[in-house]
Design a protein around this motif. Structure first.
Motif, PDB file in Angstrom:
ATOM      1  N   SER A  18      24.365  37.027  43.899  1.00 45.96           N
ATOM      2  CA  SER A  18      24.381  38.440  43.520  1.00 45.96           C
ATOM      3  C   SER A  18      23.786  38.649  42.137  1.00 45.96           C
ATOM      4  O   SER A  18      24.026  37.852  41.221  1.00 45.96           O
ATOM      5  CB  SER A  18      25.814  38.986  43.515  1.00 45.96           C
ATOM      6  OG  SER A  18      26.346  39.034  44.812  1.00 45.96           O
ATOM      7  N   HIS A  77      23.822  40.410  38.650  1.00 43.68           N
ATOM      8  CA  HIS A  77      24.891  40.878  37.768  1.00 43.68           C
ATOM      9  C   HIS A  77      24.303  42.017  36.938  1.00 43.68           C
ATOM     10  O   HIS A  77      23.595  41.778  35.962  1.00 43.68           O
ATOM     11  CB  HIS A  77      25.331  39.703  36.888  1.00 43.68           C
ATOM     12  CG  HIS A  77      26.608  39.931  36.169  1.00 43.68           C
ATOM     13  ND1 HIS A  77      27.064  39.105  35.172  1.00 43.68           N
ATOM     14  CD2 HIS A  77      27.548  40.897  36.289  1.00 43.68           C
ATOM     15  CE1 HIS A  77      28.213  39.542  34.713  1.00 43.68           C
ATOM     16  NE2 HIS A  77      28.526  40.631  35.372  1.00 43.68           N
ATOM     17  N   GLU A 137      24.457  45.499  34.660  1.00 44.69           N
ATOM     18  CA  GLU A 137      25.251  46.372  33.794  1.00 44.69           C
ATOM     19  C   GLU A 137      24.756  47.802  33.956  1.00 44.69           C
ATOM     20  O   GLU A 137      23.558  48.079  33.864  1.00 44.69           O
ATOM     21  CB  GLU A 137      25.130  45.942  32.335  1.00 44.69           C
ATOM     22  CG  GLU A 137      26.034  46.732  31.404  1.00 44.69           C
ATOM     23  CD  GLU A 137      25.996  46.230  29.973  1.00 44.69           C
ATOM     24  OE1 GLU A 137      26.814  46.695  29.171  1.00 44.69           O
ATOM     25  OE2 GLU A 137      25.137  45.370  29.674  1.00 44.69           O
ATOM     26  N   GLU A 138      25.699  48.721  34.196  1.00 43.41           N
ATOM     27  CA  GLU A 138      25.322  50.103  34.469  1.00 43.41           C
ATOM     28  C   GLU A 138      26.407  51.042  33.959  1.00 43.41           C
ATOM     29  O   GLU A 138      27.559  50.967  34.390  1.00 43.41           O
ATOM     30  CB  GLU A 138      25.122  50.279  35.983  1.00 43.41           C
ATOM     31  CG  GLU A 138      24.468  51.571  36.392  1.00 43.41           C
ATOM     32  CD  GLU A 138      24.181  51.586  37.880  1.00 43.41           C
ATOM     33  OE1 GLU A 138      22.998  51.588  38.251  1.00 43.41           O
ATOM     34  OE2 GLU A 138      25.144  51.580  38.675  1.00 43.41           O
ATOM     35  N   SER A 146      29.650  49.478  32.758  1.00 41.44           N
ATOM     36  CA  SER A 146      30.402  48.637  33.692  1.00 41.44           C
ATOM     37  C   SER A 146      29.435  47.707  34.421  1.00 41.44           C
ATOM     38  O   SER A 146      28.216  47.838  34.304  1.00 41.44           O
ATOM     39  CB  SER A 146      31.178  49.497  34.697  1.00 41.44           C
ATOM     40  OG  SER A 146      30.284  50.285  35.460  1.00 41.44           O
ATOM     41  N   TRP A 147      30.006  46.787  35.180  1.00 41.23           N
ATOM     42  CA  TRP A 147      29.187  45.807  35.887  1.00 41.23           C
ATOM     43  C   TRP A 147      29.296  46.018  37.392  1.00 41.23           C
ATOM     44  O   TRP A 147      30.350  46.364  37.908  1.00 41.23           O
ATOM     45  CB  TRP A 147      29.652  44.388  35.553  1.00 41.23           C
ATOM     46  CG  TRP A 147      29.445  44.012  34.121  1.00 41.23           C
ATOM     47  CD1 TRP A 147      30.360  44.088  33.111  1.00 41.23           C
ATOM     48  CD2 TRP A 147      28.246  43.525  33.533  1.00 41.23           C
ATOM     49  NE1 TRP A 147      29.807  43.673  31.930  1.00 41.23           N
ATOM     50  CE2 TRP A 147      28.505  43.314  32.154  1.00 41.23           C
ATOM     51  CE3 TRP A 147      26.969  43.232  34.025  1.00 41.23           C
ATOM     52  CZ2 TRP A 147      27.551  42.830  31.277  1.00 41.23           C
ATOM     53  CZ3 TRP A 147      26.018  42.747  33.156  1.00 41.23           C
ATOM     54  CH2 TRP A 147      26.306  42.549  31.794  1.00 41.23           C
ATOM     55  N   ARG A 148      28.196  45.815  38.076  1.00 42.91           N
ATOM     56  CA  ARG A 148      28.229  45.817  39.540  1.00 42.91           C
ATOM     57  C   ARG A 148      27.421  44.627  40.051  1.00 42.91           C
ATOM     58  O   ARG A 148      26.553  44.096  39.355  1.00 42.91           O
ATOM     59  CB  ARG A 148      27.687  47.124  40.116  1.00 42.91           C
ATOM     60  CG  ARG A 148      26.216  47.400  39.850  1.00 42.91           C
ATOM     61  CD  ARG A 148      25.802  48.738  40.461  1.00 42.91           C
ATOM     62  NE  ARG A 148      24.423  49.067  40.162  1.00 42.91           N
ATOM     63  CZ  ARG A 148      23.384  48.676  40.901  1.00 42.91           C
ATOM     64  NH1 ARG A 148      23.594  47.944  41.995  1.00 42.91           N
ATOM     65  NH2 ARG A 148      22.148  49.014  40.572  1.00 42.91           N
ATOM     66  N   THR A 197      25.119  43.101  43.239  1.00 42.26           N
ATOM     67  CA  THR A 197      24.317  43.421  44.414  1.00 42.26           C
ATOM     68  C   THR A 197      23.656  42.155  44.929  1.00 42.26           C
ATOM     69  O   THR A 197      23.063  41.401  44.148  1.00 42.26           O
ATOM     70  CB  THR A 197      23.226  44.461  44.070  1.00 42.26           C
ATOM     71  OG1 THR A 197      23.841  45.626  43.525  1.00 42.26           O
ATOM     72  CG2 THR A 197      22.428  44.831  45.311  1.00 42.26           C
TER      73      THR A 197
END
Length: 261
Positions: free
Chosen positions: A117, A119, A121-122, A125-127, A129
């Motif tokens: 995935s 890593h 940062e947006e 926060s982190w998501r 995909t």
């Protein structure tokens, strides 16, 4: 390989020679080289301590920022766990690399899902995909592609019943296992293929062992075309039939980890 080249060019992180990289950097796991090779470091074998770390690194390694003389790193390439040196060693040090912000996701809980995935940062926060390119480079196939191949395989071999489907993807959350086809090490929580119930022949087959089995069978155009007609993904199948890797690497055998067993 062209997709790898795009990944290297669009990644805006700083290029660094292998000789400039420290062991601390290995905690991030993933690098891509200017030669378009993917490096997924996933652990280390500490021979003097008789310990092997998979999907982690010892705290002492991070603190010392160096390896011991007998330390060997573990990498995953096309579903095969191999021994290798770090990028600051002689064979890699004069090549440029970029570090990728990715994580390795092994199966957890009752699932068998795996992936690599991004890593991201947006907005503070982190998501995470799934990066399908990196997943196929590391595991050989993405989860859905492998599931589709297993479904097609079982239909051709008539091993799909109303009660069970074999071969099927699974993993053990209790112990390491020995690949019945290749002798390779299958770490606890690492995905593998079961052709039978546990304790029967071929109940533990590594991803690499399964891919080699499929590659051999696909030398017959009849079998290859049958897989495609049953829904196997053509591009994913090519990725495992003729993996574009240098197999001078030393594969991690079960006996390398469990010498007294």
């Amino acid at each position: 390989m062209k997709k790898n080249m795009q990944l290297y060019s669009i990644n805006l992180l700083k290029e660094r020679f292998g000789s400039e990289l420290s062991i601390n950097d290995a905690i991030s796991f993933f690098y891509i080289s200017e030669r378009n090779s993917i490096f997924c470091y996933t652990g280390i074998k500490r021979n003097d301590e008789r310990e092997t770390y998979i999907d982690s690194f010892p705290v002492s390694l991070n603190m010392k920022n160096k390896t011991k003389m007998n330390d060997i790193f573990l990498r995953i390439n096309k579903g095969c766990i191999i021994f290798d040196s770090f990028l600051n060693e002689d064979s890699y040090k004069d090549v440029k690399y970029k570090k990728l912000k990715c994580i390795l996701q092994l199966p957890i809980g009752a699932t068998t899902y795996f992936c690599v995935s991004d890593h991201i940062e947006e907005h503070g926060s982190w998501r995470f995909t799934e990066n399908r390119l990196l997943t196929s480079e590391v595991f050989g196939m993405c989860y859905d592609e492998l599931d589709g191949l297993l479904e097609a395989y079982s239909k051709i071999m008539h091993t799909n019943t109303q009660y069970n489907r074999y071969p099927r993807l699974t993993r053990s959350n209790k112990k390491d296992n020995l690949c019945d086809l290749t002798g390779l090490w299958i770490p606890m929580n690492f995905p593998y293929i079961a052709f039978e119930q546990s304790d029967y022949d071929f109940s533990h087959v590594s991803l690499w062992g399964f891919y080699r089995n499929v590659g051999l069978l696909c030398r017959s155009s009849v079998f290859y075309n049958a897989l495609l007609s049953e829904g196997a993904d053509k591009e994913a199948l090519k990725n495992i039939i003729k993996p574009n890797v240098n197999w001078n690497y030393e594969k991690v055998m079960y006996k390398d980890i469990h010498k007294n067993k």
